[in-house]
Design a protein around this motif. Structure first.
Motif, mmCIF file in Angstrom:
data_model
loop_
_atom_site.group_PDB
_atom_site.id
_atom_site.type_symbol
_atom_site.label_atom_id
_atom_site.label_comp_id
_atom_site.label_asym_id
_atom_site.label_seq_id
_atom_site.Cartn_x
_atom_site.Cartn_y
_atom_site.Cartn_z
ATOM 1 N N ALA A 163 1.047 -0.951 -0.003
ATOM 2 C CA ALA A 163 -0.144 0.077 -0.048
ATOM 3 C C ALA A 163 0.878 1.001 0.131
ATOM 4 N N ARG A 164 0.226 2.272 -0.457
ATOM 5 C CA ARG A 164 0.928 3.529 -0.645
ATOM 6 C C ARG A 164 0.280 4.512 -0.221
ATOM 7 N N ARG A 165 0.747 5.419 0.761
ATOM 8 C CA ARG A 165 -0.076 6.610 1.313
ATOM 9 C C ARG A 165 0.810 7.881 0.982
ATOM 10 N N SER A 212 0.725 12.476 1.803
ATOM 11 C CA SER A 212 0.290 13.388 2.496
ATOM 12 C C SER A 212 0.033 14.645 1.483
ATOM 13 N N GLU A 269 5.305 3.802 1.402
ATOM 14 C CA GLU A 269 4.938 2.675 0.756
ATOM 15 C C GLU A 269 5.288 1.516 1.785
ATOM 16 N N LEU A 325 0.517 8.311 8.091
ATOM 17 C CA LEU A 325 0.748 7.705 7.018
ATOM 18 C C LEU A 325 1.032 6.222 6.841
ATOM 19 N N ASN A 384 -1.938 4.041 8.362
ATOM 20 C CA ASN A 384 -3.031 3.891 7.234
ATOM 21 C C ASN A 384 -2.488 2.914 6.213
ATOM 22 N N ALA A 385 -1.152 3.069 5.736
ATOM 23 C CA ALA A 385 -0.706 2.281 4.856
ATOM 24 C C ALA A 385 -0.888 0.702 5.081
ATOM 25 N N GLU A 391 -4.248 -0.521 5.322
ATOM 26 C CA GLU A 391 -4.741 -0.715 3.879
ATOM 27 C C GLU A 391 -4.153 -2.020 3.352
#
Length: 146
Positions: free
Chosen positions: A31-33, A35, A43, A128, A131-132, A135
């Motif tokens: 997953a990649r987040r 801002s 990532e 970040l 959350n990644a 996800e």
């Protein structure tokens, strides 16, 4: 508190422990987040085994706050369960947005990010990696479409 006060000696020390890029070659999910506020990007790659994270990789291009969160994650994620990591994400978000207590145990270093709660634009940088990770875990647990 001034914004510059966020970058304590502990934040800089923990951010400095962040290992260089170490992406996994065949993760179960990635997953990649990013801002939009500060341009930080995280990532993550996760491999699961026996219901726990067995391997973890990440690439981090973030400020010291994002680097600190990513460093703590990298140090402790292997051996963690998806439920533990989802709870951790919720605890960190509550710490920042609802004045909740910081996580304890192996995640105790997150307490050094507690002053970020007073700077809402910086919440995204800290969140970040959390959350990644969630996800990526959601991708692993999602049913495969046929």
């Amino acid at each position: 508190m001034e914004l510059s006060d966020l970058y304590s000696r502990e934040i800089i020390r923990i951010a400095g422990r962040l290992s260089p890029e170490n992406r996994l070659k065949s993760p179960d999910a990635s997953a990649r987040r990013a801002s939009r506020i500060c341009g930080s990007v995280v990532e993550v790659d996760i491999k699961m085994g026996d219901g726990k994270v067995s391997e973890y990789g990440q690439e981090v291009n973030a400020c010291a706050l994002g680097q600190t969160a990513a460093s703590i994650m990298a140090e402790h994620i292997v051996g963690s369960t998806p439920d533990e990591l989802r709870t951790l994400r919720h605890q960190v978000e509550a710490m920042l947005k609802e004045n909740g207590p910081p996580p304890t145990g192996k995640w105790a270093d997150i307490k050094y990010l507690e002053p970020v709660r007073d700077f809402a634009p910086r919440h995204a940088s800290v969140m970040l990696v959390f959350n990644a990770v969630v996800e990526a875990l959601d991708k692993i647990s999602a049913p495969v479409a046929t």
